[in-house]
Scaffold this motif. Structure first.
Motif, short mmCIF file in Angstrom:
data_model
loop_
_atom_site.label_atom_id
_atom_site.label_comp_id
_atom_site.label_asym_id
_atom_site.label_seq_id
_atom_site.Cartn_x
_atom_site.Cartn_y
_atom_site.Cartn_z
N TYR A 1 6.52 -12.89 7.06
CA TYR A 1 6.92 -11.85 8.01
C TYR A 1 6.49 -10.48 7.51
CZ TYR A 1 10.08 -15.66 9.31
OH TYR A 1 10.61 -16.88 9.68
N LEU A 2 6.31 -9.57 8.44
CA LEU A 2 6.11 -8.17 8.11
C LEU A 2 6.99 -7.34 9.04
CD1 LEU A 2 4.48 -6.18 6.31
CD2 LEU A 2 2.91 -5.92 8.25
N GLN A 3 8.03 -6.77 8.47
CA GLN A 3 8.91 -5.88 9.22
C GLN A 3 8.38 -4.46 9.07
OE1 GLN A 3 11.69 -6.57 11.19
NE2 GLN A 3 11.60 -4.38 11.69
N MET A 4 8.10 -3.82 10.18
CA MET A 4 7.51 -2.48 10.16
C MET A 4 8.48 -1.51 10.82
SD MET A 4 3.57 -3.39 11.16
CE MET A 4 4.00 -3.86 12.82
N ALA B 1 0.85 -1.19 0.00
CA ALA B 1 0.00 0.00 0.00
C ALA B 1 0.89 1.23 0.00
CB ALA B 1 -0.90 -0.01 1.24
N ASP B 2 0.42 2.29 -0.64
CA ASP B 2 1.22 3.51 -0.71
C ASP B 2 1.57 4.03 0.68
OD1 ASP B 2 -0.47 4.89 -3.65
OD2 ASP B 2 1.18 3.45 -3.45
N SER B 3 0.69 3.83 1.62
CA SER B 3 0.88 4.37 2.96
C SER B 3 2.04 3.72 3.72
CB SER B 3 -0.41 4.22 3.77
OG SER B 3 -0.79 2.86 3.86
N VAL B 4 2.48 2.54 3.27
CA VAL B 4 3.56 1.84 3.99
C VAL B 4 4.81 1.64 3.15
CG1 VAL B 4 1.81 0.64 5.36
CG2 VAL B 4 2.86 -0.53 3.41
N LYS B 5 4.78 2.03 1.88
CA LYS B 5 5.95 1.85 1.02
C LYS B 5 7.16 2.55 1.58
CE LYS B 5 3.85 1.06 -3.51
NZ LYS B 5 3.51 1.65 -4.83
N GLY B 6 8.29 1.84 1.56
CA GLY B 6 9.53 2.39 2.08
C GLY B 6 9.70 2.21 3.58
N ARG B 7 8.63 1.80 4.26
CA ARG B 7 8.71 1.62 5.71
C ARG B 7 8.49 0.15 6.11
NH1 ARG B 7 5.01 3.81 8.94
NH2 ARG B 7 3.35 3.81 7.37
N PHE B 8 7.63 -0.55 5.40
CA PHE B 8 7.30 -1.95 5.72
C PHE B 8 7.94 -2.87 4.69
CE2 PHE B 8 2.99 -1.29 8.10
CZ PHE B 8 3.60 -0.35 8.92
N THR B 9 8.32 -4.06 5.13
CA THR B 9 8.87 -5.08 4.23
C THR B 9 8.23 -6.42 4.51
OG1 THR B 9 11.01 -3.94 4.15
CG2 THR B 9 10.96 -6.22 3.42
N ILE B 10 7.67 -7.02 3.47
CA ILE B 10 7.09 -8.36 3.58
C ILE B 10 8.11 -9.37 3.06
CG2 ILE B 10 5.96 -8.24 1.32
CD1 ILE B 10 3.63 -9.85 2.54
#
Length: 121
Positions: free
Chosen positions: A80-83, A61-70
């Protein structure tokens, strides 16, 4: 049938990091596209991230791009979801899901129990 059990989540200050894990039962994990969704109080469930069966293709989602990694480990049947750089607006119950494709919740057949993430300002 696939059963998904989530772990991780919790309370963190803004700017902090958390890591979710979602372990799947059964031997068919690698045949499913895996996704993460979240639902804040009073809001609809929304797409966060998805990863292809082999783990090569990812979408966010645009709101998490660059911050979250699946990511996923098919040998361990775990996604996994690294936030990172968490914001108060990331506060929600997070769900992992197994399905066929895409960012629509209707394409996912199996869901984890959900874990609460609270980001304080």
């Amino acid at each position: 049938q696939v059963q998904l059990v989530e772990s991780g989540g919790g309370l963190v200050q803004a700017g902090g990091s958390l890591r979710h894990s979602c372990a799947a039962s059964g031997r068919t994990f690698s045949t499913y596209v895996m996704g993460w969704f979240r639902q804040a109080p009073g809001q609809e469930r929304e797409f966060v991230a998805t990863i292809s069966r082999g783990g090569v293709m990812k979408d966010y989602a645009d709101s998490v791009k660059g911050r979250f990694t699946i990511s996923r480990d098919n040998a361990k049947s775990t996604v996994y979801l690294q936030m990172n750089s968490l914001k108060p607006e990331d506060t929600a119950v997070y769900y992992c899901a197994a399905g066929s494709a895409g960012s629509s919740a209707s394409r996912y057949n199996y869901w984890g129990q959900g874990t609460q993430v609270t980001v304080s300002s």
